[in-house]
Design an enzyme around this catalytic site. Structure first.
Site, PDB file in Angstrom:
ATOM      1  N   GLY A  74       1.061  -1.151   0.013  1.00 29.05           N
ATOM      2  CA  GLY A  74       0.077  -0.038   0.071  1.00 29.05           C
ATOM      3  C   GLY A  74       0.797   1.286  -0.062  1.00 29.05           C
ATOM      4  N   ILE A  97       2.311   3.007   2.447  1.00 26.45           N
ATOM      5  CA  ILE A  97       3.443   3.149   3.353  1.00 26.45           C
ATOM      6  C   ILE A  97       4.332   2.030   2.847  1.00 26.45           C
ATOM      7  CG2 ILE A  97       4.243   2.741   5.755  1.00 26.45           C
ATOM      8  CD1 ILE A  97       1.373   3.713   6.572  1.00 26.45           C
ATOM      9  N   ARG A 120      -2.856  -9.333  -1.110  1.00 29.72           N
ATOM     10  CA  ARG A 120      -3.952  -9.728  -1.854  1.00 29.72           C
ATOM     11  C   ARG A 120      -4.015  -9.502  -3.262  1.00 29.72           C
ATOM     12  NH1 ARG A 120      -8.730  -7.164   0.669  1.00 29.72           N
ATOM     13  NH2 ARG A 120      -7.360  -5.559   1.159  1.00 29.72           N
ATOM     14  N   ARG A 171       0.774  -2.786  12.825  1.00 31.97           N
ATOM     15  CA  ARG A 171       0.026  -3.173  14.239  1.00 31.97           C
ATOM     16  C   ARG A 171       0.357  -4.464  14.836  1.00 31.97           C
ATOM     17  NH1 ARG A 171      -1.264   1.372  13.829  1.00 31.97           N
ATOM     18  NH2 ARG A 171      -3.504   2.248  13.673  1.00 31.97           N
ATOM     19  N   GLU A 213      -0.041  -2.915  23.471  1.00 33.06           N
ATOM     20  CA  GLU A 213       0.655  -1.789  23.945  1.00 33.06           C
ATOM     21  C   GLU A 213      -0.177  -0.992  25.163  1.00 33.06           C
ATOM     22  OE1 GLU A 213       0.731   0.742  20.462  1.00 33.06           O
ATOM     23  OE2 GLU A 213       1.921  -0.668  19.322  1.00 33.06           O
ATOM     24  N   HIS A 215       5.706   2.669  19.192  1.00 33.88           N
ATOM     25  CA  HIS A 215       4.910   3.405  18.328  1.00 33.88           C
ATOM     26  C   HIS A 215       5.173   4.696  17.798  1.00 33.88           C
ATOM     27  CE1 HIS A 215       0.688   2.379  16.891  1.00 33.88           C
ATOM     28  NE2 HIS A 215       0.951   3.117  16.008  1.00 33.88           N
ATOM     29  N   GLY A 227       5.703   5.786  14.618  1.00 36.80           N
ATOM     30  CA  GLY A 227       5.457   5.612  13.018  1.00 36.80           C
ATOM     31  C   GLY A 227       5.052   7.196  12.555  1.00 36.80           C
TER      32      GLY A 227
HETATM   33  C1  GLV Z   1      -0.938   4.735  13.242  1.00 40.76           C
HETATM   34  O1  GLV Z   1      -0.572   3.998  13.850  1.00 40.76           O
HETATM   35  C2  GLV Z   1      -2.158   4.919  12.355  1.00 40.76           C
HETATM   36  O2  GLV Z   1      -2.766   4.031  11.876  1.00 40.76           O
HETATM   37  O3  GLV Z   1      -2.402   5.955  11.972  1.00 40.76           O
END
Ligand code: GLV
Length: 325
Positions: free
Chosen positions: A158, A160, A180, A241, A270, A288, A290
């Site tokens: 995707g 990211i 997929r 995740r 978490e 976390h 990101g």
């Molecule tokens: C962060 O983890 C998001 O999904 O935006």
């Protein structure tokens, strides 16, 4: 006409609050923590819009607590495993939106940072200096793994995943991916990315980076068996995740040498982290981060606010996931 009631479950950047304050009566949680389930139920009563964060569980009971006037739930995140989208869709009157696009580059930066940290043993080196452990340079001191010519396996190409692949390409890596469906040929061409099966990806990649969303199909996608499929000199990177990986199985694989290393930005429960990971030198663990830049968090807040306000005005929001009919 009375002003809409907008519930914001935890503080978000001021430019987003400014937009919301101009659009309605905002209730902002006074707490510097996630609301408890009870507090959340109280807060959402009579809300026209709910701006929620990734730790807020949004399900049928919460929608009932809000009431029939609810028009939109705007998640300040791209991932929405915290939201029962079926429950929202079955209402037919509530929009659900997320924040895609605005956190792509920041998250890919973290994925690539973890790749570098894990393969070049940067956390380990830092810990050595800080603990004042004696060291001296020699030809064999703390050797890591170079990335040039190695293969990055992207699970889920995707936005990211693509941005991470773009960084890897600049570092001289080959890109393979699974998912997929096959990506657009122009994207494959730009990245030089080859679509292969998940099995082949696990068995061949030097670095496996996870970019699939968390859902029923991807929970524990990487379990003990999948870890055994990976090469023993490979690295696993997770910025999506936590529950996509069986954390205890990963700790065991890292400890036994079944896997060379891992870089994790997300965890199964978490803020808890499996204790088996804590003393492993070959695990890079960060909390976390990101999307954690000022620019990105501001853009996420503003996009969520813009989504909610559009719905309240009877307009199409920029990033709908579930539409009201
Ligand atoms: C962060 O983890 C998001 O999904 O935006």
């Amino acid at each position: 006409m009375s002003r809409p009631r907008i519930v914001v479950t935890r503080r978000i950047p001021q430019p987003a609050l400014d937009l919301l304050n101009a659009a309605g009566d905002v209730w902002l949680s006074p707490h510097d923590r996630a609301l408890t389930r009870e507090e959340l139920f109280d807060a959402v009563q009579s809300a026209d819009a709910i701006i929620c964060l990734l730790h807020d569980k949004i399900d049928a009971d919460l929608l009932d607590a809000a009431g029939p006037q609810l028009k939109v739930v705007a998640n300040v995140a791209v991932g929405y495993d915290n939201v029962d989208t079926q429950a929202i869709a079955s209402r037919g009157t509530v929009w659900f939106t997320n924040t895609p696009g605005v956190l792509t580059e920041a998250t890919a930066d973290i994925a690539f940072s973890l790749i570098l940290m894990a393969t070049r043993r940067l956390g380990e080196g830092e810990r050595m200096i800080r603990s004042q452990t004696p060291w001296s340079w020699n030809m064999f001191f703390m050797l890591g793994t170079g990335l040039q010519g190695k293969t990055l396996g992207i699970v889920g190409l995707g936005l990211i995943g693509q941005a991470t692949a773009r960084r890897a390409k600049a570092f001289g890596m080959e890109i393979v991916y699974s998912g997929r469906r096959q990506a657009d040929p122009t994207i494959e061409q730009e990245l030089g990315a080859r679509y292969i099966s998940f099995d082949e990806l696990l068995e061949t990649a030097d670095v496996v980076s996870l970019h699939c969303p968390l859902n029923a199909d991807t929970r524990h996608l990487i379990d003990a068996d999948r870890l055994r499929q990976m090469r023993s000199d490979a690295y696993l990177i997770n910025t999506t995740r936590g529950p996509v990986v069986d954390e205890a199985a990963l700790a065991a694989a890292l400890r036994s040498g079944e896997l060379a290393g891992a870089g994790l930005d997300v965890f199964e429960a978490e803020p808890k982290v499996d204790v088996g990971l804590l003393d492993l030198e070959n695990a890079v663990l960060i909390p976390h981060l990101g999307s954690a830049t000022i620019e990105t968090r501001t853009a996420m807040g503003v996009l969520a606010a813009t989504n909610a306000i559009a719905v309240l005005r009877g307009e199409e929001p920029p990033s709908p996931v579930v539409r009201a009919s």
